[in-house]
Design an enzyme around this catalytic site. Sequence first.
Site, PDB file in Angstrom:
ATOM      1  CB  SER A   8     -81.882 -57.951 -79.507  1.00  0.00           C
ATOM      2  OG  SER A   8     -81.987 -56.666 -80.079  1.00  0.00           O
ATOM      3  CG  ASP A  70     -92.115 -58.648 -81.879  1.00  0.00           C
ATOM      4  OD1 ASP A  70     -91.189 -58.197 -82.590  1.00  0.00           O
ATOM      5  OD2 ASP A  70     -93.276 -58.787 -82.307  1.00  0.00           O
ATOM      6  CB  SER A  71     -92.073 -53.458 -78.816  1.00  0.00           C
ATOM      7  OG  SER A  71     -91.063 -53.947 -78.039  1.00  0.00           O
ATOM      8  CG  PHE A 151     -87.380 -45.623 -81.350  1.00  0.00           C
ATOM      9  CD1 PHE A 151     -87.288 -45.674 -79.967  1.00  0.00           C
ATOM     10  CD2 PHE A 151     -87.950 -46.711 -82.007  1.00  0.00           C
ATOM     11  CE1 PHE A 151     -87.729 -46.783 -79.259  1.00  0.00           C
ATOM     12  CE2 PHE A 151     -88.397 -47.836 -81.307  1.00  0.00           C
ATOM     13  CZ  PHE A 151     -88.283 -47.858 -79.929  1.00  0.00           C
ATOM     14  N   GLY A 152     -89.444 -44.138 -83.621  1.00  0.00           N
ATOM     15  CA  GLY A 152     -90.721 -44.705 -84.077  1.00  0.00           C
ATOM     16  C   GLY A 152     -91.903 -43.777 -83.839  1.00  0.00           C
ATOM     17  CE1 TYR A 153     -96.483 -45.910 -86.167  1.00  0.00           C
ATOM     18  CE2 TYR A 153     -94.821 -47.413 -85.303  1.00  0.00           C
ATOM     19  CZ  TYR A 153     -95.708 -47.061 -86.289  1.00  0.00           C
ATOM     20  OH  TYR A 153     -95.831 -47.845 -87.412  1.00  0.00           O
ATOM     21  CG  ASP A 154     -91.036 -42.817 -78.601  1.00  0.00           C
ATOM     22  OD1 ASP A 154     -91.924 -43.585 -78.194  1.00  0.00           O
ATOM     23  OD2 ASP A 154     -89.825 -43.032 -78.431  1.00  0.00           O
ATOM     24  CG  HIS A 179     -93.909 -50.370 -74.545  1.00  0.00           C
ATOM     25  ND1 HIS A 179     -93.512 -49.053 -74.518  1.00  0.00           N
ATOM     26  CD2 HIS A 179     -93.440 -50.857 -75.720  1.00  0.00           C
ATOM     27  CE1 HIS A 179     -92.871 -48.753 -75.624  1.00  0.00           C
ATOM     28  NE2 HIS A 179     -92.796 -49.830 -76.370  1.00  0.00           N
ATOM     29  NE  ARG A 180     -88.199 -51.899 -76.303  1.00  0.00           N
ATOM     30  CZ  ARG A 180     -88.681 -50.767 -76.814  1.00  0.00           C
ATOM     31  NH1 ARG A 180     -88.473 -49.632 -76.208  1.00  0.00           N
ATOM     32  NH2 ARG A 180     -89.355 -50.771 -77.931  1.00  0.00           N
TER      33      ARG A 180
END
Length: 193
Positions: A8, A70-71, A151-154, A179-180
């Site tokens: 990563s 991958d998420s 971040f993102g869709y949080d 999930h992570r």
Amino acid sequence: MKKILFFSNNNNKIGEVKKLLNQLSIEIFCPNDLNILYEPKEVGSSFAENAKIKSSFGFQRSQIPSFADDSGICIEALNWKPGISSRKFLSNFENENECFKYIFSKVQDTGKNKAYFKTSICLTTKFNYHIVFEGNIKGTISKYAKGKGGFGYDPIFIPSGYSQTFGEFSKIKKNNISHRSIAINKLMNFLAN
Ligand code: IMP
């Protein structure tokens, strides 16, 4: 000490994973440490396939056990998309808020507000030998974007059993249930044994 490559280039993730794996006395490398500069294209059709593309590539280049993740988010009102295209989907809009407005309008049109985040981690331990660990968290799309964390869709995701969005959660609270972290804990248990 055992060695492992986390394939990563996301410094936040690398920091988080390094902290966790240190407890297991495993020396963790990232692509930069090993001068691996190229990243393979994520052309898989699932989270697991994309994670496998990256972990296999890492193993081929380093010859040490390698893992990659991958998420993304799957939204009922978008026929469970964007999934593996979550990052790209967000970047197709002028900004995050425009993307969220689009999602809210779809939720309103369809009356469907379910969503889930998913992470797949693939560990490649030898040539053509892969193990996949998965983590899911179910929830709903909020009515408004809320919270400045994450971040993102949080800011638009409310995990089941809670009333706040992930954006309103502290980092520690999110890491306890995300999930992570579910997928990473499965990987840790495997590596510990
Ligand atoms: P990645 O594969 O973990 O880099 O995630 C791909 C994309 O999915 C990110 O750029 C985000 O848009 C979205 N995503 C993945 N995990 C999360 C999360 O925990 N919160 C919010 N968005 C996420």
